[in-house]
Design a protein around this motif. Structure first.
Motif, short mmCIF file in Angstrom:
data_model
loop_
_atom_site.label_atom_id
_atom_site.label_comp_id
_atom_site.label_asym_id
_atom_site.label_seq_id
_atom_site.Cartn_x
_atom_site.Cartn_y
_atom_site.Cartn_z
N GLY A 2 -2.73 23.09 20.08
CA GLY A 2 -1.36 23.20 19.59
C GLY A 2 -0.86 21.93 18.92
O GLY A 2 -1.22 20.81 19.30
N ILE A 3 0.01 22.10 17.88
CA ILE A 3 0.59 20.98 17.14
C ILE A 3 1.88 20.53 17.84
O ILE A 3 2.73 21.34 18.19
N LYS A 4 1.99 19.22 18.02
CA LYS A 4 3.19 18.65 18.63
C LYS A 4 4.25 18.33 17.57
O LYS A 4 5.40 18.72 17.69
N ASN A 5 3.87 17.59 16.54
CA ASN A 5 4.81 17.21 15.48
C ASN A 5 4.04 16.68 14.28
O ASN A 5 2.80 16.69 14.26
N TYR A 6 4.78 16.22 13.28
CA TYR A 6 4.18 15.74 12.04
C TYR A 6 4.76 14.38 11.68
O TYR A 6 5.98 14.17 11.78
N ASP A 7 3.89 13.47 11.25
CA ASP A 7 4.33 12.19 10.70
C ASP A 7 4.50 12.34 9.19
O ASP A 7 3.61 12.87 8.50
N VAL A 8 5.62 11.88 8.66
CA VAL A 8 5.86 11.85 7.23
C VAL A 8 5.54 10.45 6.73
O VAL A 8 6.16 9.47 7.19
N LEU A 9 4.59 10.34 5.83
CA LEU A 9 4.16 9.05 5.31
C LEU A 9 4.68 8.87 3.89
O LEU A 9 4.48 9.73 3.03
N ARG A 10 5.37 7.77 3.65
CA ARG A 10 5.84 7.43 2.31
C ARG A 10 5.13 6.16 1.87
O ARG A 10 5.25 5.12 2.52
N ASP A 11 4.35 6.28 0.81
CA ASP A 11 3.55 5.16 0.33
C ASP A 11 2.69 4.59 1.45
O ASP A 11 2.49 3.37 1.56
N GLY A 12 2.16 5.50 2.29
CA GLY A 12 1.25 5.11 3.35
C GLY A 12 1.89 4.67 4.64
O GLY A 12 1.18 4.45 5.63
N THR A 13 3.22 4.53 4.68
CA THR A 13 3.92 4.07 5.87
C THR A 13 4.71 5.23 6.47
O THR A 13 5.39 5.97 5.76
N ARG A 14 4.63 5.38 7.78
CA ARG A 14 5.35 6.46 8.45
C ARG A 14 6.85 6.20 8.39
O ARG A 14 7.33 5.13 8.78
N VAL A 15 7.61 7.19 7.88
CA VAL A 15 9.06 7.04 7.78
C VAL A 15 9.78 8.01 8.70
O VAL A 15 10.99 7.87 8.92
N ALA A 16 9.07 9.01 9.25
CA ALA A 16 9.71 9.97 10.14
C ALA A 16 8.64 10.76 10.88
O ALA A 16 7.50 10.89 10.42
N THR A 17 9.02 11.26 12.05
CA THR A 17 8.20 12.21 12.81
C THR A 17 9.07 13.41 13.11
O THR A 17 10.15 13.26 13.71
N VAL A 18 8.63 14.61 12.69
CA VAL A 18 9.45 15.81 12.82
C VAL A 18 8.63 16.93 13.45
O VAL A 18 7.40 16.92 13.40
N THR A 19 9.33 17.89 14.02
CA THR A 19 8.64 19.02 14.64
C THR A 19 8.47 20.20 13.71
O THR A 19 7.62 21.06 13.93
N GLY A 20 9.29 20.27 12.66
CA GLY A 20 9.23 21.39 11.73
C GLY A 20 8.32 21.13 10.54
O GLY A 20 7.50 20.20 10.54
N LEU A 21 8.49 21.96 9.50
CA LEU A 21 7.64 21.88 8.32
C LEU A 21 8.43 21.43 7.10
O LEU A 21 8.03 21.69 5.96
N THR A 22 9.53 20.74 7.33
CA THR A 22 10.32 20.22 6.21
C THR A 22 11.03 18.95 6.65
O THR A 22 11.30 18.75 7.83
N TYR A 23 11.31 18.10 5.69
CA TYR A 23 12.00 16.84 5.98
C TYR A 23 12.69 16.36 4.71
O TYR A 23 12.11 16.41 3.62
N THR A 24 13.92 15.91 4.83
CA THR A 24 14.65 15.33 3.71
C THR A 24 14.72 13.82 3.89
O THR A 24 15.29 13.33 4.87
N ASN A 25 14.11 13.12 2.96
CA ASN A 25 14.10 11.66 2.99
C ASN A 25 15.26 11.15 2.15
O ASN A 25 15.33 11.39 0.94
N THR A 26 16.20 10.45 2.76
CA THR A 26 17.37 9.94 2.08
C THR A 26 17.28 8.41 1.95
O THR A 26 16.34 7.79 2.42
#
Length: 615
Positions: A179-203
């Protein structure tokens, strides 16, 4: 574009101060490294892109001993996508085998005490992000868990709602045996967020700036899998957007419209449209035997106009050197000198000749220049537009030139026509991954064009005779859309993601509707029995007819639809065009264009909507 029918949618430095000291386990120790049933050493390796100067970038890996015993050496391995590579490195010995890269500690920075960390850096080329990271043969997040496989890579993220300061990312789920716990969002190789869903808004982003995003999944044991493919995003704004006075307002004039449609250059004046446009694309010239050729000699330069049909009220004489549409355009430009006229070549029906033309771009460009600059009408045209449907992909016919063919042709056109003429192209709006916009080098060609006309219409139509019914020119996606990626936002986002500035992109508007018959459902998504009757073509009708015979009953995804009896139509109205023009400005686009003038009302209400929406 089309000659009679079209399918656009089915149918975009120096090395910084070197890093410091060391990392993990010795190569010799790797021979006896943990087997799959054993826990790996407790250590991590993380990546960051520390700078990017367009033609290259600087990356940094940091290894940390998270365990309770000292590490004597370390080896970090990762994969780069094709086109991304290390060019030089420091504080580690970096080697490669294909796209697989290996970094080993120097003799002096191998030992690492508990809690200590060390970094090594490199300069690279390309825009890809690392994936499949291993540290001393185990997961870079601290090793694999006995009996528990790491998750798979999520889908490459898509980008939407791009503004000056934000972007929304969406991706398909990864898989995992526990089972999947969550997802790391990487911006230019650096993690900027960890979310449980399949979408993320980077502001909080910077206007007019390039970013690269990727996603990495974590399972219930907090193991990470490989990084997804990367998605390039450029935020809008940043001082590069054209101002209101620079907005393109372009319409297509078809040479065959003078026949059954009885639409002439004078109609641009009588409708008030001529005062509200900046450019005219005259469609079409043909492409034959590797050359630009005349499309319709009679309509183009021979048809004699009577006084009542003529722009200036003067009849043509039998012996004048130039008649037809070309002479009428000359008269129009005398009255409206701000209008630029381009001669368009190709289109849906005549794109089959581009493949042969691409085999010798310089000769093709020379033939086009000689035709456009023919002394009989050289003063009429301000440049050339190529409507190639589609480079290295299929339209009415299939092109198999190669991905570089579009770039080569546009480069030759710019070289021959020079900076004093406009060089433009109409291009696909296929925003799907691996679709038409990925089949050719649109980014490479963009440096040679003044702007692209993105054909953001004909995404859906009665080539799917039984439906489902769908708007042919959706601005955005919507619940139930038959094909993701077939909408204006997806196309513009893809093109921006390839590094093409919004200031080189025009949004396309259809002055016609697409329709089905045998429909019982009023909202989109209904079944049908075939194309609705049309004046000139089944399943296709001008706006000026539809606004009277089948008025809009609803809107979806920024465009209108209508159900009248058993017929179902989708088309743009002045109101939906206003919405789209607001979006054009918010995205920093060059402007808008439309296919084509004769579908508008006698008083030019759609052209007026484009004009007022871009002021």
């Amino acid at each position: 574009m089309r000659t009679s029918t079209s399918r656009t949618g089915g149918r975009f430095r120096s090395r910084a101060t070197a890093g410091l000291t060391a990392l993990l386990l010795p190569l010799a120790a790797m021979v006896g490294l943990a087997s799959p049933a054993e826990a790996a050493p407790s250590a991590t390796a993380t990546y960051a892109k520390t700078s990017d100067w367009g033609s290259g970038f600087e990356g940094k890996w940091t290894v940390k001993n998270t365990g309770t015993t000292s590490l004597s050496s370390w080896t970090v391995e990762w994969d780069f996508p094709a086109g991304t590579a290390v060019t030089s490195a420091w504080d580690a010995d970096v080697t490669s085998s294909g796209n697989h890269w290996t970094a080993k500690n120097k003799a002096w920075n191998g030992p690492l005490a508990p809690g200590a960390s060390v970094s090594f850096g490199f300069n690279g080329t390309g825009s890809g992000s690392p994936s499949g990271c291993k540290l001393n043969g185990a997961s870079c997040d601290g090793g694999s868990v006995p009996g528990d496989n790491p998750p798979s890579a999520p889908g490459t993220p898509s980008a939407s709602n791009i503004t000056n300061t934000a972007v929304t990312l969406s991706w398909s789920a990864a898989t995992d045996d526990k089972g999947i716990k969550n997802y790391d969002v990487l911006r230019d190789g650096t993690r900027v967020a960890t979310v449980t869903g399949l979408t993320y808004t980077n502001t909080g982003l910077t206007a007019g700036t390039d970013y690269s995003y990727a996603i990495q999944a974590r399972d219930s044991a907090d193991q990470t899998g490989p990084v997804s493919g990367s998605r390039a995003v450029r935020t809008t704004g940043g001082g590069t957007d054209p101002g209101p006075g620079d907005k393109v307002k372009l319409g297509y004039f078809t040479n065959w419209g003078v026949y059954q449609r009885n639409y002439h250059v004078k109609n641009l004046v009588s409708s008030g449209t001529a005062a509200k446009i900046t450019h005219i694309n005259y469609a079409f010239g043909n492409v034959q035997s590797g050359r630009c050729t005349i499309g319709d000699a009679f309509a183009d330069y021979d048809k004699a106009y009577t006084a009542d049909q003529s722009v200036d009220g003067k009849a043509d004489t039998w012996d004048q050197p130039l008649r037809g549409n070309f002479n009428q355009l000359r008269k129009l430009k005398a009255q409206y000198p701000n209008i630029k006229v381009l001669w368009s070549f190709g289109g849906w029906t005549w794109s089959g000749g581009f493949g042969q033309a691409a085999a010798n771009p310089a000769a093709f460009a020379e033939s086009c220049y000689q035709l456009v600059e023919d002394p009989r009408w050289a003063d009429v045209f301000d440049g050339i537009d190529l409507d190639w449907e589609y480079p290295n992909a299929c339209g009415l016919t299939c092109d198999t030139s190669d991905p570089a063919s579009l770039k080569n042709v546009m480069q030759a056109m710019r070289a021959r026509f020079g900076s004093g003429n406009l060089v433009t192209a109409a291009i696909s709006a296929d925003g799907t991954n691996g679709g038409k916009l990925d089949a050719a080098d649109y980014a490479g060609a963009a440096q040679y064009v003044d702007f692209y006309n993105v054909m953001t219409y004909d995404f859906f139509g009665t080539w799917a005779a039984q439906g489902p019914t769908a708007p042919h020119s959706p601005l955005t996606s919507y619940a139930g859309i038959p094909q993701e990626g077939f909408n204006s936002e997806a196309a513009i986002t893809k093109l921006k993601g390839k590094g093409i500035s919004g200031s080189k992109l025009n949004l396309g508007i259809g002055f016609y509707g697409r329709g089905w018959t045998g429909v019982t459902q009023a909202t989109p998504g209904g079944t049908a029995t075939g194309p609705a009757p049309g004046t000139y073509e089944p399943g296709n009708e001008d706006y000026k007819v539809l606004k009277v015979t089948c008025p809009a009953t609803g809107t979806v995804a920024g465009t209108a639809y209508a159900k009248c009896g058993s017929n179902w139509w989708s088309y743009d109205t002045p109101a939906t065009i206003g919405t789209k023009m607001s979006w054009v400005k918010s995205q920093g686009l060059k402007g808008a264009f439309y296919w084509e003038f004769s579908g508008d009302t006698a008083n030019g209400e759609l052209a007026n909507a484009v004009h007022t929406g871009l002021r």
